[in-house]
Design a protein around this motif. Structure first.
Motif, PDB file in Angstrom:
ATOM      1  N   ASN A   7       3.485 -15.151  -6.996  1.00 42.59           N
ATOM      2  CA  ASN A   7       3.640 -13.989  -6.109  1.00 42.59           C
ATOM      3  C   ASN A   7       5.089 -13.586  -5.893  1.00 42.59           C
ATOM      4  O   ASN A   7       5.438 -13.044  -4.850  1.00 42.59           O
ATOM      5  CB  ASN A   7       2.952 -14.213  -4.763  1.00 42.59           C
ATOM      6  CG  ASN A   7       1.463 -14.408  -4.903  1.00 42.59           C
ATOM      7  OD1 ASN A   7       0.881 -14.027  -5.911  1.00 42.59           O
ATOM      8  ND2 ASN A   7       0.839 -14.995  -3.915  1.00 42.59           N
ATOM      9  N   ASP A  27       5.638 -11.031  -2.789  1.00 39.94           N
ATOM     10  CA  ASP A  27       4.542 -10.091  -2.575  1.00 39.94           C
ATOM     11  C   ASP A  27       3.256 -10.900  -2.503  1.00 39.94           C
ATOM     12  O   ASP A  27       2.842 -11.485  -3.497  1.00 39.94           O
ATOM     13  CB  ASP A  27       4.472  -9.076  -3.708  1.00 39.94           C
ATOM     14  CG  ASP A  27       3.470  -7.975  -3.439  1.00 39.94           C
ATOM     15  OD1 ASP A  27       2.506  -8.211  -2.687  1.00 39.94           O
ATOM     16  OD2 ASP A  27       3.643  -6.885  -3.987  1.00 39.94           O
ATOM     17  N   ASP A  29       0.305 -10.149  -2.583  1.00 40.54           N
ATOM     18  CA  ASP A  29      -0.761  -9.663  -3.451  1.00 40.54           C
ATOM     19  C   ASP A  29      -0.485  -9.930  -4.920  1.00 40.54           C
ATOM     20  O   ASP A  29      -1.242  -9.506  -5.781  1.00 40.54           O
ATOM     21  CB  ASP A  29      -0.987  -8.165  -3.215  1.00 40.54           C
ATOM     22  CG  ASP A  29      -1.441  -7.893  -1.798  1.00 40.54           C
ATOM     23  OD1 ASP A  29      -2.387  -8.576  -1.353  1.00 40.54           O
ATOM     24  OD2 ASP A  29      -0.854  -7.040  -1.130  1.00 40.54           O
ATOM     25  N   SER A  47       1.283  -4.642  -8.095  1.00 38.13           N
ATOM     26  CA  SER A  47       0.576  -5.818  -7.614  1.00 38.13           C
ATOM     27  C   SER A  47      -0.870  -5.837  -8.095  1.00 38.13           C
ATOM     28  O   SER A  47      -1.424  -4.810  -8.496  1.00 38.13           O
ATOM     29  CB  SER A  47       0.587  -5.850  -6.083  1.00 38.13           C
ATOM     30  OG  SER A  47       1.899  -5.866  -5.596  1.00 38.13           O
ATOM     31  N   ASP A  49      -3.415  -5.895  -6.357  1.00 37.93           N
ATOM     32  CA  ASP A  49      -4.274  -5.059  -5.511  1.00 37.93           C
ATOM     33  C   ASP A  49      -4.151  -3.574  -5.864  1.00 37.93           C
ATOM     34  O   ASP A  49      -4.556  -2.708  -5.100  1.00 37.93           O
ATOM     35  CB  ASP A  49      -3.977  -5.297  -4.033  1.00 37.93           C
ATOM     36  CG  ASP A  49      -2.595  -4.830  -3.609  1.00 37.93           C
ATOM     37  OD1 ASP A  49      -1.781  -4.452  -4.478  1.00 37.93           O
ATOM     38  OD2 ASP A  49      -2.311  -4.857  -2.396  1.00 37.93           O
TER      39      ASP A  49
END
Length: 66
Positions: A7, A27, A29, A47, A49
């Motif tokens: 991440n 991050d 996500d 990311s 997501d």
């Protein structure tokens, strides 16, 4: 620049001929891709997501005009 499964995105630079980590972006996500803007003032991360985040990079240069 590197994007990692932990991440993070890391920015690397040469210091005295050696690659050294200059910045780490977290991050939650997960970071899947990263790019610098053409002027080098921004970093964009993508990311898992399906979002993108724009990061402002701060210069260490002294802008004191006195």
């Amino acid at each position: 620049m590197t994007a990692s499964s932990d991440n993070t995105a890391k920015v690397w630079g040469l210091v005295d001929g050696q690659w050294q980590e200059k910045a780490t972006i977290q991050d939650p996500d997960g970071v899947t891709n990263i790019r610098f803007s053409p002027d080098g003032n921004y970093l964009v991360t993508a990311s898992r997501d399906n979002t993108a985040k724009v990061w402002v990079l701060k210069s260490k240069e002294n802008h004191d005009n006195s």
